[in-house]
Design a protein around this motif. Structure first.
Motif, PDB file in Angstrom:
ATOM      1  N   ALA A   1     -26.292  -2.857  -7.930  1.00  0.00           N
ATOM      2  CA  ALA A   1     -26.143  -1.671  -7.570  1.00  0.00           C
ATOM      3  C   ALA A   1     -27.021  -1.600  -6.344  1.00  0.00           C
ATOM      4  O   ALA A   1     -26.771  -0.868  -5.367  1.00  0.00           O
ATOM      5  N   GLY A   2     -28.245  -2.621  -6.159  1.00  0.00           N
ATOM      6  CA  GLY A   2     -28.815  -2.989  -4.854  1.00  0.00           C
ATOM      7  C   GLY A   2     -28.478  -3.941  -3.972  1.00  0.00           C
ATOM      8  O   GLY A   2     -28.939  -4.264  -2.884  1.00  0.00           O
ATOM      9  N   GLY A   3     -27.203  -4.271  -4.177  1.00  0.00           N
ATOM     10  CA  GLY A   3     -26.480  -5.207  -3.270  1.00  0.00           C
ATOM     11  C   GLY A   3     -26.684  -6.719  -3.206  1.00  0.00           C
ATOM     12  O   GLY A   3     -26.559  -7.544  -2.616  1.00  0.00           O
ATOM     13  N   MET A   4     -27.413  -6.995  -4.729  1.00  0.00           N
ATOM     14  CA  MET A   4     -27.777  -8.417  -4.876  1.00  0.00           C
ATOM     15  C   MET A   4     -26.827  -8.933  -5.986  1.00  0.00           C
ATOM     16  O   MET A   4     -26.765  -8.712  -7.104  1.00  0.00           O
ATOM     17  N   LYS A   5     -26.195 -10.121  -5.628  1.00  0.00           N
ATOM     18  CA  LYS A   5     -25.084 -10.761  -6.395  1.00  0.00           C
ATOM     19  C   LYS A   5     -26.160 -11.598  -7.270  1.00  0.00           C
ATOM     20  O   LYS A   5     -26.681 -12.241  -7.123  1.00  0.00           O
ATOM     21  N   CYS A   6     -25.488 -11.326  -8.675  1.00  0.00           N
ATOM     22  CA  CYS A   6     -26.534 -11.833  -9.737  1.00  0.00           C
ATOM     23  C   CYS A   6     -25.667 -12.651 -10.772  1.00  0.00           C
ATOM     24  O   CYS A   6     -24.697 -12.318 -11.441  1.00  0.00           O
ATOM     25  N   GLY A   7     -26.019 -13.974 -11.075  1.00  0.00           N
ATOM     26  CA  GLY A   7     -25.442 -14.623 -12.012  1.00  0.00           C
ATOM     27  C   GLY A   7     -26.154 -14.108 -13.394  1.00  0.00           C
ATOM     28  O   GLY A   7     -27.188 -13.788 -13.643  1.00  0.00           O
ATOM     29  N   LEU A   8     -25.446 -14.759 -14.575  1.00  0.00           N
ATOM     30  CA  LEU A   8     -25.944 -14.552 -15.900  1.00  0.00           C
ATOM     31  C   LEU A   8     -25.985 -15.549 -16.776  1.00  0.00           C
ATOM     32  O   LEU A   8     -24.607 -16.313 -16.957  1.00  0.00           O
TER      33      LEU A   8
ATOM     34  N   SER B   1     -26.079 -24.219 -10.043  1.00  0.00           N
ATOM     35  CA  SER B   1     -25.644 -24.701  -9.006  1.00  0.00           C
ATOM     36  C   SER B   1     -24.318 -23.962  -8.466  1.00  0.00           C
ATOM     37  O   SER B   1     -24.328 -23.701  -7.429  1.00  0.00           O
ATOM     38  N   ARG B   2     -23.589 -23.741  -9.504  1.00  0.00           N
ATOM     39  CA  ARG B   2     -22.258 -22.931  -9.195  1.00  0.00           C
ATOM     40  C   ARG B   2     -22.582 -21.513  -8.590  1.00  0.00           C
ATOM     41  O   ARG B   2     -21.966 -20.910  -7.823  1.00  0.00           O
ATOM     42  N   MET B   3     -23.770 -21.047  -9.019  1.00  0.00           N
ATOM     43  CA  MET B   3     -24.155 -19.670  -8.630  1.00  0.00           C
ATOM     44  C   MET B   3     -24.480 -19.710  -7.345  1.00  0.00           C
ATOM     45  O   MET B   3     -24.119 -18.910  -6.659  1.00  0.00           O
ATOM     46  N   VAL B   4     -25.252 -20.690  -6.702  1.00  0.00           N
ATOM     47  CA  VAL B   4     -25.625 -21.016  -5.515  1.00  0.00           C
ATOM     48  C   VAL B   4     -24.438 -20.928  -4.562  1.00  0.00           C
ATOM     49  O   VAL B   4     -24.212 -20.290  -3.453  1.00  0.00           O
ATOM     50  N   GLN B   5     -23.601 -21.941  -5.156  1.00  0.00           N
ATOM     51  CA  GLN B   5     -22.217 -22.155  -4.447  1.00  0.00           C
ATOM     52  C   GLN B   5     -21.239 -21.023  -4.265  1.00  0.00           C
ATOM     53  O   GLN B   5     -20.677 -20.692  -3.038  1.00  0.00           O
ATOM     54  N   ASN B   6     -21.432 -20.042  -5.162  1.00  0.00           N
ATOM     55  CA  ASN B   6     -20.689 -18.717  -5.283  1.00  0.00           C
ATOM     56  C   ASN B   6     -21.592 -17.810  -4.652  1.00  0.00           C
ATOM     57  O   ASN B   6     -20.971 -16.515  -4.715  1.00  0.00           O
ATOM     58  N   GLY B   7     -22.630 -17.969  -3.896  1.00  0.00           N
ATOM     59  CA  GLY B   7     -23.135 -16.765  -2.964  1.00  0.00           C
ATOM     60  C   GLY B   7     -23.997 -15.701  -3.819  1.00  0.00           C
ATOM     61  O   GLY B   7     -24.419 -14.774  -3.332  1.00  0.00           O
ATOM     62  N   CYS B   8     -24.434 -16.205  -4.919  1.00  0.00           N
ATOM     63  CA  CYS B   8     -25.598 -15.442  -5.827  1.00  0.00           C
ATOM     64  C   CYS B   8     -26.868 -15.483  -5.192  1.00  0.00           C
ATOM     65  O   CYS B   8     -27.203 -16.602  -4.768  1.00  0.00           O
ATOM     66  N   HIS B   9     -27.281 -14.404  -5.462  1.00  0.00           N
ATOM     67  CA  HIS B   9     -28.895 -14.346  -4.738  1.00  0.00           C
ATOM     68  C   HIS B   9     -29.877 -14.532  -5.794  1.00  0.00           C
ATOM     69  O   HIS B   9     -30.915 -14.643  -5.814  1.00  0.00           O
ATOM     70  N   ALA B  10     -29.393 -14.299  -6.901  1.00  0.00           N
ATOM     71  CA  ALA B  10     -30.395 -14.310  -8.219  1.00  0.00           C
ATOM     72  C   ALA B  10     -29.473 -14.605  -9.600  1.00  0.00           C
ATOM     73  O   ALA B  10     -28.359 -14.699  -9.704  1.00  0.00           O
ATOM     74  N   CYS B  11     -30.438 -15.247 -10.736  1.00  0.00           N
ATOM     75  CA  CYS B  11     -29.908 -15.239 -11.702  1.00  0.00           C
ATOM     76  C   CYS B  11     -30.857 -14.579 -13.009  1.00  0.00           C
ATOM     77  O   CYS B  11     -31.932 -14.619 -12.752  1.00  0.00           O
ATOM     78  N   VAL B  12     -30.133 -13.933 -13.953  1.00  0.00           N
ATOM     79  CA  VAL B  12     -30.917 -13.388 -14.797  1.00  0.00           C
ATOM     80  C   VAL B  12     -30.459 -14.374 -16.173  1.00  0.00           C
ATOM     81  O   VAL B  12     -29.183 -14.416 -16.447  1.00  0.00           O
ATOM     82  N   MET B  13     -31.597 -14.946 -16.912  1.00  0.00           N
ATOM     83  CA  MET B  13     -31.310 -15.837 -17.895  1.00  0.00           C
ATOM     84  C   MET B  13     -32.271 -15.344 -19.077  1.00  0.00           C
ATOM     85  O   MET B  13     -33.361 -15.141 -19.280  1.00  0.00           O
ATOM     86  N   GLU B  14     -31.388 -15.384 -20.449  1.00  0.00           N
ATOM     87  CA  GLU B  14     -32.185 -15.149 -21.487  1.00  0.00           C
ATOM     88  C   GLU B  14     -32.730 -16.519 -22.014  1.00  0.00           C
ATOM     89  O   GLU B  14     -31.999 -17.468 -22.007  1.00  0.00           O
ATOM     90  N   ALA B  15     -34.048 -16.526 -22.500  1.00  0.00           N
ATOM     91  CA  ALA B  15     -34.601 -17.448 -22.806  1.00  0.00           C
ATOM     92  C   ALA B  15     -35.099 -17.624 -24.421  1.00  0.00           C
ATOM     93  O   ALA B  15     -36.055 -16.716 -24.528  1.00  0.00           O
TER      94      ALA B  15
END
Length: 503
Positions: free
Chosen positions: A136-143, A173-187
């Motif tokens: 919603a804030g314009g930041m592409k995010c992987g998961l 790495s794929r997130m970076v290549q696909n133009g993601c700005h962020a990643c949210v990850m369950e740990a």
């Protein structure tokens, strides 16, 4: 960028992970690394094979197989005799595998805003909510999480909550290549303790809660908590922050231990100036809640059920607020979050009951889910559940007692029986039902699809059919095979057979 074995070894040395290099030919170190892997069956020409010990066999036993498949070197904790390829002897092969994979993929975590979510319950929903706010804030995010892995372009079904290090780094790495700005990850606790997140440093983190789970692995709650705590002790960077639920005693402990970095959130133990929330209205269709952010109040209508999802929303709001997102963006992101597969998924049946599918598979999680549904149900609760084989046997009678205390009708079925007889598992659950003070109607129907259909056939309009344990899973696991199965598909099949529509 091509990665040579020499440059990768130098990186491990700089990280104080490499002890020595065993090689008869210095020219071997100039070879190009084509991949980093931990499964000898996946080793290909040019691969660096990491010898990680499993539960039954040692990783070094597979070094020869990897070499025959084309691996040019191995990472190991000890020297391996009669191996004709270079050996990078390290202090900890698990950590080294993560660092090596990160270096091979160009240190992708350094190019992303990294957000880690840990705790027992609520990780998946919280991760979805954070991603929705960032979007919603314009930041592409992987998961990366229990349900799916999403690299910003393509989604795939998750194999485990926190995958092995080479896959994590490949996804980043794929997130970076696909133009993601962020990643949210369950740990997960396993992922942290087994060093699958080596090579990752996080800017923000969430601690949801801690309840008994995985104690067959950790032994006791102190060890379980220590594993979770490792995320904040070893894997944060810069001016990091952790949003922690201080209504949970372990969340409060996180706040005290990491006080300079902790952002508190609560519904009950709230104080002036902190992030807090309150539920305005709750129904089977969702919750309306208020969220107090420093300096502002937002009211949100969420397509989620129950107080614990209010906590998940607070966790996401706290994280987004700490990153500078406005209250309007936080509200928009929370309200537009897509349904989280297998997390209190609601389906309204034409002229029939409401069907709810949830992943709850521990006594605590089942109690939370059923307690959430009960006051929202106009009729009776039909509960369909089982329990997985080869693990947590002590939970079976406890699940039965929880079910008996909250459901009007119980259908005990199979979950993932693995090597056990599903009938035996069901009878252990029934022992708990019989020992409870409640007196619900119950029956055993081992075939899970038949069990779901039975409950739907007998439930009336106003009733809720609650199906728990498998959530988004798409198969049933037996000892020597798997069988395609989905609770949602079982529901759809019943609707087709009975001429009903899902509204």
């Amino acid at each position: 960028m091509e990665v040579t074995l020499k440059s990768l070894a130098e990186f491990l040395f700089q990280r104080r992970c490499l002890k020595e290099i065993v090689s008869s030919d210095s020219g071997d170190l100039s070879r190009i690394v084509s991949d980093v892997c931990i499964d000898s069956r996946l080793a290909k020409r040019g691969a660096l094979f990491c010898c990680l010990d499993g539960t039954k066999r040692r990783g070094v036993e597979f070094a020869q197989d990897a070499a025959k498949s084309g691996a040019i070197a191995v990472i190991a904790n000890e020297r391996i005799l009669n191996l004709d390829i270079p050996q990078l002897i390290v202090t900890d092969a698990k950590e080294a595998s993560g660092l090596a994979a990160a270096y091979f993929h160009g240190l992708p975590a350094s190019k992303l805003l990294m957000i880690g979510v840990t705790g027992t319950n609520g990780k998946s929903t919280t991760a979805y909510l954070i991603r929705s706010i960032l979007k919603a804030g314009g930041m592409k995010c992987g998961l990366i999480g229990t349900i799916i892995y999403h690299d910003g372009t393509r989604e795939e079904e998750a194999d485990r909550t926190t995958p092995q290090a080479p896959l994590i780094q490949s996804l980043l790495s794929r997130m970076v290549q696909n133009g993601c700005h962020a990643c949210v990850m369950e740990a997960s606790s396993h992922g942290i303790e087994q060093k699958r997140i080596a090579g990752c440093l996080y800017d923000r983190a969430v601690f949801t809660n801690l309840t008994p789970e995985h104690l067959d692995y950790h032994g006791n709650m102190d060890n379980y908590f220590a594993a979770k705590k490792g995320l904040f002790e070893r894997h944060m960077r810069g001016s990091w922050k952790v949003s922690t639920n201080i209504d949970d005693p372990y969340g409060k402990a996180i706040q005290k231990i990491f006080e300079p970095y902790a952002l508190e959130f609560a519904i009950h133990n709230k104080s002036e100036g902190m992030i807090s929330g309150f539920i305005i209205d709750s129904s089977i269709r969702g919750i309306d809640m208020g969220i107090n952010l420093p300096g502002s109040l937002i009211n949100v209508s969420l397509p989620l059920l129950g107080e614990y999802n209010a906590y998940n929303s607070l966790a996401a709001a706290s994280t987004a607020w700490s990153l500078g997102f406005s209250p309007d963006v936080i509200k928009a992101g929370l309200e537009s979050c897509p349904p989280v597969p297998g997390r209190l998924e609601r389906y309204f049946v034409e002229d029939g009951p409401v069907c709810v599918i949830d992943y709850a598979h521990t006594p605590d999680a089942l109690e939370k889910v059923a307690s959430t549904i009960k006051p929202l149900c106009d009729g009776e609760i039909w509960l369909v559940f089982g329990h997985g084989g080869d693990r947590f046997r002590e939970n079976r009678p406890l699940l039965g007692r929880v079910a008996a205390s909250l459901a009007d009708h119980i259908v005990v079925t199979m979950d993932n029986p693995r090597s056990e007889d599903p009938e035996d598992i069901a009878l252990q659950i029934v022992d708990g039902i019989k020992s409870s003070l409640g007196n619900p109607e119950y029956r055993i129907i081992i075939d899970r699809k038949q069990a779901v259909h039975f409950a739907l056939d007998n439930a009336k309009a106003g009733d809720v059919v609650l199906i728990t344990g498998k959530g988004p899973e798409r198969q049933i696991i037996f000892k020597d095979h798997t069988m395609p199965y989905s609770d949602y598909e079982a529901l759809k099949d019943w609707c087709n057979l009975r001429g009903k529509r899902l509204l």
